[in-house]
Design an enzyme around this catalytic site. Structure first.
Site, PDB file in Angstrom:
ATOM      1  N   PHE A   1      49.057  29.893  36.112  1.00 21.22           N
ATOM      2  CA  PHE A   1      49.885  30.096  37.261  1.00 21.22           C
ATOM      3  C   PHE A   1      48.824  29.436  38.192  1.00 21.22           C
ATOM      4  O   PHE A   1      47.637  29.539  38.490  1.00 21.22           O
ATOM      5  CB  PHE A   1      49.873  31.547  37.718  1.00 21.22           C
ATOM      6  CG  PHE A   1      50.538  31.488  39.293  1.00 21.22           C
ATOM      7  CD1 PHE A   1      51.785  31.376  39.389  1.00 21.22           C
ATOM      8  CD2 PHE A   1      49.804  31.444  40.390  1.00 21.22           C
ATOM      9  CE1 PHE A   1      52.478  31.325  40.585  1.00 21.22           C
ATOM     10  CE2 PHE A   1      50.386  31.373  41.577  1.00 21.22           C
ATOM     11  CZ  PHE A   1      51.911  31.405  41.759  1.00 21.22           C
TER      12      PHE A   1
ATOM     13  N   ASP B   1      40.709  26.485  37.886  1.00 22.71           N
ATOM     14  CA  ASP B   1      41.435  26.895  39.099  1.00 22.71           C
ATOM     15  C   ASP B   1      40.872  28.414  39.460  1.00 22.71           C
ATOM     16  O   ASP B   1      41.177  29.252  38.593  1.00 22.71           O
ATOM     17  CB  ASP B   1      42.984  27.111  38.864  1.00 22.71           C
ATOM     18  CG  ASP B   1      43.884  27.373  39.918  1.00 22.71           C
ATOM     19  OD1 ASP B   1      42.970  28.128  40.906  1.00 22.71           O
ATOM     20  OD2 ASP B   1      45.075  27.353  40.094  1.00 22.71           O
TER      21      ASP B   1
ATOM     22  N   LYS C   1      42.440  31.696  48.578  1.00 19.90           N
ATOM     23  CA  LYS C   1      42.657  32.995  48.970  1.00 19.90           C
ATOM     24  C   LYS C   1      41.600  33.442  49.459  1.00 19.90           C
ATOM     25  O   LYS C   1      41.535  33.465  50.864  1.00 19.90           O
ATOM     26  CB  LYS C   1      42.698  33.714  47.306  1.00 19.90           C
ATOM     27  CG  LYS C   1      44.046  33.396  46.797  1.00 19.90           C
ATOM     28  CD  LYS C   1      44.873  34.454  46.002  1.00 19.90           C
ATOM     29  CE  LYS C   1      46.086  34.000  45.436  1.00 19.90           C
ATOM     30  NZ  LYS C   1      46.487  33.464  44.246  1.00 19.90           N
TER      31      LYS C   1
HETATM   32  C1  LIG Z   1      47.482  32.149  43.974  1.00 22.96           C
HETATM   33  C2  LIG Z   1      47.165  31.162  43.278  1.00 22.96           C
HETATM   34  C3  LIG Z   1      47.657  29.937  43.500  1.00 22.96           C
HETATM   35  C4  LIG Z   1      48.204  29.511  44.429  1.00 22.96           C
HETATM   36  O1  LIG Z   1      47.794  29.779  45.842  1.00 22.96           O
HETATM   37  P1  LIG Z   1      48.879  29.587  47.055  1.00 22.96           P
HETATM   38  O2  LIG Z   1      47.816  29.893  48.204  1.00 22.96           O
HETATM   39  O3  LIG Z   1      49.834  30.942  46.808  1.00 22.96           O
HETATM   40  O4  LIG Z   1      49.750  28.485  47.002  1.00 22.96           O
HETATM   41  C5  LIG Z   1      47.096  29.099  42.330  1.00 22.96           C
HETATM   42  N1  LIG Z   1      46.356  29.326  41.256  1.00 22.96           N
HETATM   43  C6  LIG Z   1      46.055  30.770  41.112  1.00 22.96           C
HETATM   44  C7  LIG Z   1      45.046  31.056  39.845  1.00 22.96           C
HETATM   45  C8  LIG Z   1      46.386  31.569  42.183  1.00 22.96           C
HETATM   46  O5  LIG Z   1      46.090  32.754  41.891  1.00 22.96           O
END
Ligand SMILES: *Cc1c(COP(=O)(O)O)cnc(C)c1O
Length: 400
Positions: free
Chosen positions: A140, A225, A254
């Site tokens: 994700f 990520d 985040k």
């Molecule tokens: C939440 C998340 C994203 C996307 O972040 P947004 O601010 O919702 O665009 C990307 N990668 C990971 C691992 C995430 O948990």
């Protein structure tokens, strides 16, 4: 207006691209949130780890309001007095040379993809439009059209094609699969050190070191990520630190905001981010002084309050106690720090129904995929509150 009134309005006027729990929150403080009917809940999701510092942290609130009163937005057409300090502080904390600020996590991932491709063409000599990026099944990384192009989740893609080419998917956790997928056109491998949305999937021990080694040997960028796993969530600054691995590129978001304001960033070595020249990439709000002031204070709170160590300590305790719950529904409890997944048996009736029951007990959490309950409280949580939560979790998992 009460809970039902708000739900009716939202369902009438707001697109239904989410299926939230039916709780309408109006106030938060630390690990607690209150709904419009006056009920109090312990937040065991932390806005998917955006609120690691706890709701409405007073220091971050002050940084936000002070900066909002001074100067919220300049655009990057001009410089401001917050972005340079954020860049310096973030690099000093993380050990990277440079950063590039954006707003959302998905934008940070997009930025990492653009950097990897451009480096592939300009530095490695990959033929025009041939660059390949290897990604993992179950990943994700966000919801943009390019990012869903390499999702393996059918629903994320259904009806949204045509997709961006140039991505190759391999099984998560297999270093061998990575080695085999690499071609002369490969420019990067993009992965999550723990797959959050896939259900808190932890790769085998040694995986992070192996992929680091493979990417170094083949001169391809290792893109971690850490938007969810980073900034203390797993009990280390980055989840990669569990194997003392430094990626070439890291995306964060985040919790960089303390939950106040969308802010994300790409961290990398100077030679990588130097592929961007003026005009190559940008964002009107990216690097704005309000975001930078909020992010600076959010990072300071993480460090000053020892939240990373606390995540480790409380996480070990919570995981250990969860593992000792005797419930026929539990298949496995796994996690690092305060990023914990409770995988239920396939016949348990789905994680959602347990999330609903926990809500009724005053604890908010969310299912991830069908059979995993994710527990991720703010990193400010203390032992007593974990015990409070455990009482309710145990009750719900044993009696239903
Ligand atoms: C939440 C998340 C994203 C996307 O972040 P947004 O601010 O919702 O665009 C990307 N990668 C990971 C691992 C995430 O948990």
């Amino acid at each position: 207006m009460n809970t039902q009134d708000y739900i009716a309005l939202e369902d009438q006027y707001n697109a239904r691209n989410y299926k939230p729990l039916d709780v309408v929150l109006e106030r938060g403080q630390g690990i607690w949130v209150w709904d419009v009917d006056g009920n109090r809940y312990l937040d065991f999701l932390s806005a998917y780890s955006a609120v690691n510092q706890g709701h409405v942290h007073p220091r971050i609130l002050k940084a936000l309001t002070d900066q909002a009163a001074r100067l919220p937005l300049t655009s990057r057409a001009f410089r401001n007095d917050q972005l340079p300090l954020l860049a310096q502080e973030l690099c000093q904390l993380s050990g990277f040379d440079m950063m590039l600020p954006m707003n959302t996590g998905a934008e940070a991932v997009e930025t990492a993809i653009k950097a990897a491709r451009k480096r592939g063409y300009k530095v490695k000599g990959v033929p025009e439009n041939q660059a390949e990026i290897i990604t993992c099944q179950g990943n994700f990384h966000g919801r943009t059209t390019t990012i869903i192009s390499f999702s393996s989740e059918a629903q994320y893609k259904d009806g949204f094609g045509p997709f961006t080419p140039g991505f190759v998917g391999i099984p998560y956790g297999s270093a061998e699969a990575l080695e085999q997928a690499i071609t002369p056109s490969t420019v990067a491998f993009c992965y999550e050190p723990i797959q959050g949305e896939a259900g808190v999937i932890i790769p085998p021990d040694g995986y992070l070191r192996q992929i680091r080694d493979i990417c170094t040997r083949h001169n391809i960028l290792l893109i971690a990520d850490e938007i969810q796993t980073g900034l203390g969530r797993t009990g280390k600054l980055f989840a990669n630190d569990w194997e003392s691995v430094q990626a070439d590129v890291v995306t964060i978001g985040k919790a960089l905001s303390g939950g106040f304001y969308p802010v994300s960033a790409v961290l990398a070595r100077q030679d990588i981010l130097s592929v961007f020249r003026p005009g190559d990439h940008g964002s009107t709000f990216g690097g704005n002084p309000l975001a930078a002031a909020v992010a600076r204070e959010s990072l300071k709170v993480l460090v000053d309050e020892g939240l990373i160590a606390n995540a480790h300590e409380q996480g070990e305790y919570l995981k250990g106690r969860l593992q000792r719950i005797e419930s026929e529904h539990i298949r496995e409890v796994r996690g690092r720090g305060l990023m914990i997944g409770v995988e239920l048996q396939p016949q348990a009736g789905g994680a959602r129904r347990f999330a609903e029951k926990l809500k009724a007990e005053g604890l908010l959490c969310k299912e991830t995929h069908d059979h995993v309950i994710r527990f991720a409280p703010p990193l400010v949580i203390q032992r007593d509150d974990i015990d409070w939560a455990l009482e309710r979790i145990e009750k719900v998992l044993v009696n239903n």
